[in-house]
Scaffold this motif. Structure first.
Motif, mmCIF file in Angstrom:
data_model
loop_
_atom_site.group_PDB
_atom_site.id
_atom_site.type_symbol
_atom_site.label_atom_id
_atom_site.label_comp_id
_atom_site.label_asym_id
_atom_site.label_seq_id
_atom_site.Cartn_x
_atom_site.Cartn_y
_atom_site.Cartn_z
ATOM 1 N N GLY A 71 0.810 -1.210 0.000
ATOM 2 C CA GLY A 71 0.000 0.000 0.000
ATOM 3 C C GLY A 71 0.845 1.262 0.000
ATOM 4 N N VAL A 72 1.906 1.273 0.792
ATOM 5 C CA VAL A 72 2.798 2.431 0.824
ATOM 6 C C VAL A 72 3.505 2.588 -0.523
ATOM 7 N N TRP A 73 3.918 1.469 -1.106
ATOM 8 C CA TRP A 73 4.608 1.475 -2.405
ATOM 9 C C TRP A 73 3.701 2.049 -3.495
ATOM 10 N N VAL A 74 2.501 1.508 -3.622
ATOM 11 C CA VAL A 74 1.568 1.980 -4.642
ATOM 12 C C VAL A 74 1.225 3.453 -4.411
ATOM 13 N N SER A 75 0.996 3.819 -3.158
ATOM 14 C CA SER A 75 0.649 5.204 -2.845
ATOM 15 C C SER A 75 1.802 6.146 -3.166
ATOM 16 N N SER A 76 3.018 5.708 -2.920
ATOM 17 C CA SER A 76 4.182 6.518 -3.275
ATOM 18 C C SER A 76 4.286 6.682 -4.785
ATOM 19 N N LEU A 77 4.072 5.596 -5.516
ATOM 20 C CA LEU A 77 4.102 5.673 -6.982
ATOM 21 C C LEU A 77 3.032 6.626 -7.510
ATOM 22 N N ALA A 110 13.426 5.625 -2.896
ATOM 23 C CA ALA A 110 14.435 5.535 -3.957
ATOM 24 C C ALA A 110 13.872 4.874 -5.207
ATOM 25 N N ARG A 111 12.630 4.408 -5.133
ATOM 26 C CA ARG A 111 11.971 3.696 -6.230
ATOM 27 C C ARG A 111 12.769 2.441 -6.632
ATOM 28 N N ASN A 112 13.351 1.775 -5.620
ATOM 29 C CA ASN A 112 14.189 0.602 -5.881
ATOM 30 C C ASN A 112 13.853 -0.507 -4.900
ATOM 31 N N PRO A 113 12.884 -1.377 -5.240
ATOM 32 C CA PRO A 113 12.490 -2.458 -4.336
ATOM 33 C C PRO A 113 13.630 -3.401 -3.962
ATOM 34 N N GLN A 114 14.645 -3.482 -4.821
ATOM 35 C CA GLN A 114 15.744 -4.400 -4.536
ATOM 36 C C GLN A 114 16.544 -3.973 -3.306
ATOM 37 N N ARG A 123 9.878 -8.961 -2.837
ATOM 38 C CA ARG A 123 10.391 -7.973 -3.795
ATOM 39 C C ARG A 123 9.732 -8.157 -5.161
ATOM 40 N N ALA A 124 9.526 -9.407 -5.547
ATOM 41 C CA ALA A 124 8.848 -9.671 -6.825
ATOM 42 C C ALA A 124 7.444 -9.088 -6.820
ATOM 43 N N GLY A 125 6.762 -9.151 -5.671
ATOM 44 C CA GLY A 125 5.440 -8.556 -5.553
ATOM 45 C C GLY A 125 5.482 -7.050 -5.781
ATOM 46 N N LEU A 126 6.535 -6.394 -5.311
ATOM 47 C CA LEU A 126 6.668 -4.954 -5.520
ATOM 48 C C LEU A 126 6.929 -4.628 -6.989
ATOM 49 N N VAL A 127 7.691 -5.470 -7.665
ATOM 50 C CA VAL A 127 7.937 -5.259 -9.101
ATOM 51 C C VAL A 127 6.621 -5.346 -9.872
ATOM 52 N N TYR A 128 5.836 -6.373 -9.573
ATOM 53 C CA TYR A 128 4.518 -6.523 -10.204
ATOM 54 C C TYR A 128 3.626 -5.331 -9.875
ATOM 55 N N ALA A 129 3.634 -4.913 -8.602
ATOM 56 C CA ALA A 129 2.787 -3.804 -8.165
ATOM 57 C C ALA A 129 3.122 -2.524 -8.924
ATOM 58 N N ARG A 130 4.397 -2.310 -9.183
ATOM 59 C CA ARG A 130 4.785 -1.094 -9.914
ATOM 60 C C ARG A 130 4.225 -1.111 -11.339
ATOM 61 N N LYS A 131 4.347 -2.255 -11.995
ATOM 62 C CA LYS A 131 3.856 -2.343 -13.368
ATOM 63 C C LYS A 131 2.337 -2.211 -13.390
ATOM 64 N N LEU A 132 1.671 -2.837 -12.432
ATOM 65 C CA LEU A 132 0.213 -2.751 -12.363
ATOM 66 C C LEU A 132 -0.241 -1.309 -12.122
ATOM 67 N N THR A 133 0.538 -0.566 -11.353
ATOM 68 C CA THR A 133 0.182 0.816 -11.026
ATOM 69 C C THR A 133 0.493 1.770 -12.170
ATOM 70 N N GLU A 134 1.660 1.610 -12.773
ATOM 71 C CA GLU A 134 2.127 2.587 -13.763
ATOM 72 C C GLU A 134 1.775 2.230 -15.203
ATOM 73 N N ALA A 135 1.666 0.936 -15.489
ATOM 74 C CA ALA A 135 1.425 0.528 -16.880
ATOM 75 C C ALA A 135 0.606 -0.754 -16.912
ATOM 76 N N PRO A 136 -0.629 -0.715 -16.386
ATOM 77 C CA PRO A 136 -1.397 -1.959 -16.262
ATOM 78 C C PRO A 136 -1.643 -2.685 -17.573
ATOM 79 N N ALA A 137 -1.799 -1.946 -18.670
ATOM 80 C CA ALA A 137 -2.060 -2.607 -19.953
ATOM 81 C C ALA A 137 -0.826 -3.319 -20.490
#
Length: 202
Positions: A71-77, A110-114, A123-137
């Motif tokens: 939630g914090v990650w998506v909200s930050s994005l 830092a926008r760096n889940p690693q 960490r893989a969940g955060l990578v997926y979350a970023r793509k879902l948030t920024e570029a879902p299609a």
């Protein structure tokens, strides 16, 4: 507290009053994100039910603190400071490890889940979350395969998806209506994960 009119706890009547009584924290505090729905109580009821079932349900298998990380990650994005501050406080309370929580927040900023002190699946969940948030299609089936390869089962992948989808909804509610943290008590969350009707916060 918001750019539209809201009804304070003391002035609420009828269904709104009953809903407020269900979601209040200490001192009859109602979070501004809930109060912003006060002119349409049915939408507040829907919002709270979604929040409670997605983040605070005993049938989830991922730990609550990690769902708060998402939630914090998506909200930050989404540049939603309101949800970042609320849910980072909740994350810290659930994690009970202030230093680790701060490291997670630093990685998010830092926008760096690693850089986050998380396991590979998290960490893989955060990578997926970023793509879902920024570029879902742009998501493809291979993105799901990557989550499985990291050790997540399909139910856990669904949990991650739903938490990310919920936060994008919540972020847009907050940002679109000018909701602020003024007067809120940060870090509260529902205590009873087994009863979806029990919305009590502390």
């Amino acid at each position: 507290m918001a750019w539209i009119r809201t009804v304070p706890f003391e002035e609420a009547t009828g269904k709104l009053k009953k809903l407020y009584e269900r979601v209040t924290g200490p001192g009859n505090n109602v979070d501004n994100i809930m109060m912003v729905h006060s002119l349409r109580p049915h939408s507040m009821e829907g919002h709270m039910a979604l929040y409670k079932n997605v983040l605070h349900h005993s049938c989830n298998s991922l730990p609550k603190w990690y769902l708060e990380v998402l939630g914090v990650w998506v909200s930050s994005l989404n540049d939603c400071a309101y949800c970042v501050e609320h849910h980072f406080a909740g994350l810290q309370r659930l994690l009970a490890d202030e230093a680790r929580g701060q490291e997670i927040r630093a990685a998010i900023e830092a926008r760096n889940p690693q850089l986050a002190p998380l396991d590979p699946a998290q960490r893989a969940g955060l990578v997926y979350a970023r793509k879902l948030t920024e570029a879902p299609a742009a998501l493809i089936e291979a993105d799901i395969h990557a989550l499985r390869a990291a050790g997540l089962d399909d139910g856990q992948i669904l949990e991650i998806n739903q938490v990310c989808a919920y936060f994008s909804y919540a972020n847009r509610t907050v940002l679109g209506l000018g909701c602020s943290i003024r007067g809120d008590v940060l870090g509260l969350s529902p205590n009873n994960s087994d009863n979806p009707e029990d919305w009590g916060h502390s």
